[in-house]
Design an enzyme around this catalytic site. Structure first.
Site, PDB file in Angstrom:
ATOM      1  N   ASP A 108       0.813  -1.217   0.000  1.00 49.20           N
ATOM      2  CA  ASP A 108       0.000   0.000   0.000  1.00 49.20           C
ATOM      3  C   ASP A 108       0.846   1.267   0.000  1.00 49.20           C
ATOM      4  O   ASP A 108       0.434   2.296   0.516  1.00 49.20           O
ATOM      5  CB  ASP A 108      -0.974  -0.002   1.193  1.00 49.20           C
ATOM      6  CG  ASP A 108      -0.268  -0.196   2.524  1.00 49.20           C
ATOM      7  OD1 ASP A 108       0.971  -0.372   2.532  1.00 49.20           O
ATOM      8  OD2 ASP A 108      -0.955  -0.158   3.556  1.00 49.20           O
ATOM      9  N   LYS A 159       4.824   2.150  16.995  1.00 47.32           N
ATOM     10  CA  LYS A 159       3.938   3.222  17.494  1.00 47.32           C
ATOM     11  C   LYS A 159       4.314   3.715  18.901  1.00 47.32           C
ATOM     12  O   LYS A 159       3.562   3.538  19.866  1.00 47.32           O
ATOM     13  CB  LYS A 159       2.482   2.757  17.461  1.00 47.32           C
ATOM     14  CG  LYS A 159       2.014   2.385  16.056  1.00 47.32           C
ATOM     15  CD  LYS A 159       0.528   2.166  15.974  1.00 47.32           C
ATOM     16  CE  LYS A 159       0.063   1.899  14.557  1.00 47.32           C
ATOM     17  NZ  LYS A 159       0.578   0.698  13.918  1.00 47.32           N
ATOM     18  N   ASP A 218       2.022   6.354   2.325  1.00 49.40           N
ATOM     19  CA  ASP A 218       1.299   5.178   2.800  1.00 49.40           C
ATOM     20  C   ASP A 218      -0.177   5.454   2.496  1.00 49.40           C
ATOM     21  O   ASP A 218      -0.766   6.373   3.066  1.00 49.40           O
ATOM     22  CB  ASP A 218       1.554   5.058   4.308  1.00 49.40           C
ATOM     23  CG  ASP A 218       0.700   3.991   4.965  1.00 49.40           C
ATOM     24  OD1 ASP A 218      -0.226   3.487   4.318  1.00 49.40           O
ATOM     25  OD2 ASP A 218       0.968   3.671   6.129  1.00 49.40           O
TER      26      ASP A 218
HETATM   27  P1  GTP Z   1      -6.142  -1.193   7.726  1.00 52.91           P
HETATM   28  O1  GTP Z   1      -7.129  -2.261   8.104  1.00 52.91           O
HETATM   29  O2  GTP Z   1      -6.821   0.054   7.251  1.00 52.91           O
HETATM   30  O3  GTP Z   1      -5.112  -0.929   8.794  1.00 52.91           O
HETATM   31  O4  GTP Z   1      -5.329  -1.680   6.430  1.00 52.91           O
HETATM   32  P2  GTP Z   1      -4.531  -3.051   6.172  1.00 52.91           P
HETATM   33  O5  GTP Z   1      -5.408  -4.202   6.473  1.00 52.91           O
HETATM   34  O6  GTP Z   1      -4.026  -2.996   4.767  1.00 52.91           O
HETATM   35  O7  GTP Z   1      -3.363  -3.027   7.209  1.00 52.91           O
HETATM   36  P3  GTP Z   1      -1.959  -2.293   7.108  1.00 52.91           P
HETATM   37  O8  GTP Z   1      -2.124  -0.994   6.414  1.00 52.91           O
HETATM   38  O9  GTP Z   1      -1.339  -2.277   8.425  1.00 52.91           O
HETATM   39  O10 GTP Z   1      -1.151  -3.315   6.204  1.00 52.91           O
HETATM   40  C1  GTP Z   1       0.076  -3.007   5.589  1.00 52.91           C
HETATM   41  C2  GTP Z   1       0.240  -3.936   4.397  1.00 52.91           C
HETATM   42  O11 GTP Z   1       0.260  -5.293   4.835  1.00 52.91           O
HETATM   43  C3  GTP Z   1      -0.903  -3.829   3.409  1.00 52.91           C
HETATM   44  O12 GTP Z   1      -0.376  -3.947   2.117  1.00 52.91           O
HETATM   45  C4  GTP Z   1      -1.788  -5.022   3.732  1.00 52.91           C
HETATM   46  O13 GTP Z   1      -2.481  -5.509   2.596  1.00 52.91           O
HETATM   47  C5  GTP Z   1      -0.767  -6.034   4.219  1.00 52.91           C
HETATM   48  N1  GTP Z   1      -1.312  -6.934   5.233  1.00 52.91           N
HETATM   49  C6  GTP Z   1      -1.826  -6.608   6.461  1.00 52.91           C
HETATM   50  N2  GTP Z   1      -2.203  -7.718   7.116  1.00 52.91           N
HETATM   51  C7  GTP Z   1      -1.930  -8.770   6.295  1.00 52.91           C
HETATM   52  C8  GTP Z   1      -2.103 -10.191   6.418  1.00 52.91           C
HETATM   53  O14 GTP Z   1      -2.592 -10.713   7.418  1.00 52.91           O
HETATM   54  N3  GTP Z   1      -1.681 -10.944   5.354  1.00 52.91           N
HETATM   55  C9  GTP Z   1      -1.134 -10.403   4.234  1.00 52.91           C
HETATM   56  N4  GTP Z   1      -0.770 -11.215   3.244  1.00 52.91           N
HETATM   57  N5  GTP Z   1      -0.972  -9.077   4.082  1.00 52.91           N
HETATM   58  C10 GTP Z   1      -1.359  -8.270   5.108  1.00 52.91           C
END
Ligand code: GTP
Length: 368
Positions: A108, A159, A218
């Site tokens: 992301d 954090k 981000d």
């Molecule tokens: P929020 O729910 O809004 O916090 O977004 P998010 O689910 O994308 O979480 P976050 O922004 O913390 O994730 C950072 C990156 O890691 C993103 O590209 C997510 O798609 C990826 N990501 C987060 N959790 C997982 C997971 O459990 N498995 C995989 N494969 N990717 C994950």
């Protein structure tokens, strides 16, 4: 070189848009977040991409296929349950063993990072892990590093409370990992790279930081997603209103019958207008606007700093700014959305409705 891209998150902060697609399929100009990321990797000689998928993997496969169109081979590593930010790396080990070292990217981030530079830095320090870092004013929302003047990371603090951060260098969501790191990630359970793997590696191994000084966004929140849209549009060399086949978005469901040329439309660059999108008389479009395919816009409407997905119908004298409108939504005459309202796919905002700042309108619902 191999890159694992983490694309299994639910993207909760971008709901309702992410109820119907993963965050990585949000449009940015004539591309999507994930196509933008893979395109940059392909430009820098990456050929093997492992997508760590879990949430709505079908939609990603439909758009990306085997990656040939983008000049890479895409492998899908599927999680039955979300495995966090390190668990997916261990799960994908069959693709990674034997590589020596590989990249891991959060799926992301919009950035112009030079991956070769971080790799050179990683090898020079014979690091076990190298983390791309980005300098911010307020690091309290991020993973922050305690780092020596030689660049070795001593501690990784996720954090930290305000004013306790050891530096203002944060984890930029891009790592080079030595293959041996796989042995430090437990198999088959959720593991956080920020909270478990990096602190462990800092204690036991050689973890180095490399500061990225260019573009870095981000895209996790509505405002940062719109910021990323603006940057991608601005960086695009083709910012004209010329229509071209978009590489993203779902099927076109409707044909608009109406005028083919409009009077007195003012376009402010950068913007992107998809195929078969029709704009009424006296509209102002841009700057920083992505219009998908088959959108219709009524006369006298003004749109800036916004993303409008495919097949949206927008009425007359509407004002849209700092807003995102999901696929197939309908926006009634004279509606004003200017304060980070997000409209889900297929929702309808009726004329006369007042939509509060920051409101999230669920897919398919009626808002009166
Ligand atoms: P929020 O729910 O809004 O916090 O977004 P998010 O689910 O994308 O979480 P976050 O922004 O913390 O994730 C950072 C990156 O890691 C993103 O590209 C997510 O798609 C990826 N990501 C987060 N959790 C997982 C997971 O459990 N498995 C995989 N494969 N990717 C994950």
């Amino acid at each position: 070189m191999i890159a694992v891209i983490l694309v299994g998150g639910f993207g909760t902060r971008l709901r309702p848009l992410t109820y119907t697609r993963p965050k990585q399929l949000l449009p940015l100009g004539n591309t999507t977040l994930i196509e933008y990321m893979i395109g940059r990797l392909a430009e820098q000689e990456f050929r093997e991409i492992v997508l760590a998928v879990g949430y709505r993997p079908d939609t990603l496969k439909e758009v990306l296929g085997d990656g040939e169109r983008l000049g890479v081979n895409i492998h899908y590593s599927l999680e039955e349950e979300p495995l966090g930010t390190a668990g997916p790396i261990r799960q994908a080990e069959d693709y990674l063993r034997g590589s020596g070292e590989f990249f891991v990217l959060n799926g992301d981030i919009v950035s112009d990072m030079n991956y070769q530079q971080i790799l050179v830095h990683h090898r020079y320090h014979q690091a076990q892990a190298s983390i791309a870092l980005y300098r911010v004013d307020d690091p309290s929302r991020y993973g922050v590093v305690d780092i020596t003047s030689e660049g070795q990371i001593l501690a990784f603090i996720e954090k930290p409370p305000a004013d306790t951060a050891p530096s203002n260098l944060i984890n930029a969501g891009c790592y080079v990992l030595d293959e041996s790191v796989l042995d430090h990630i437990p198999l088959g359970r959720k593991v956080s790279i920020e909270r478990e793997t990096f602190p462990l590696l800092c204690e036991k191994g050689r973890v180095y930081g490399w500061e990225h000084k260019g573009l870095w966004i981000d895209t996790g929140t509505p405002s940062s997603y719109l910021e990323a849209n603006k940057e991608v549009l601005a960086a695009s060399t083709n910012q004209s209103h010329r229509e071209s086949p978009p590489t993203h978005h779902g099927p076109v469901r409707r044909m608009y019958i109406g005028p083919t040329s409009s009077r007195n439309v003012r376009y402010l660059r950068p913007y992107w207008k998809g195929k078969d999108t029709i704009i009424g008389n006296d509209c102002e479009i841009g700057p920083n606007v992505t219009l998908g395919r088959n959108v219709t816009i009524g006369a006298g409407t003004r749109i800036r700093d916004a993303v409008i997905f495919n097949c949206v119908e927008i009425g007359e004298s509407v004002v849209l700014r700092n807003t995102v409108i999901g696929q197939g939504a309908k926006i009634g005459d004279k509606i004003r959305l200017e304060e980070f309202q997000l409209v889900g796919d297929g929702a309808t905002i009726y004329p006369g409705a007042i939509v509060p700042p920051g409101a999230r309108i669920d897919p398919g619902t009626d808002f009166r």
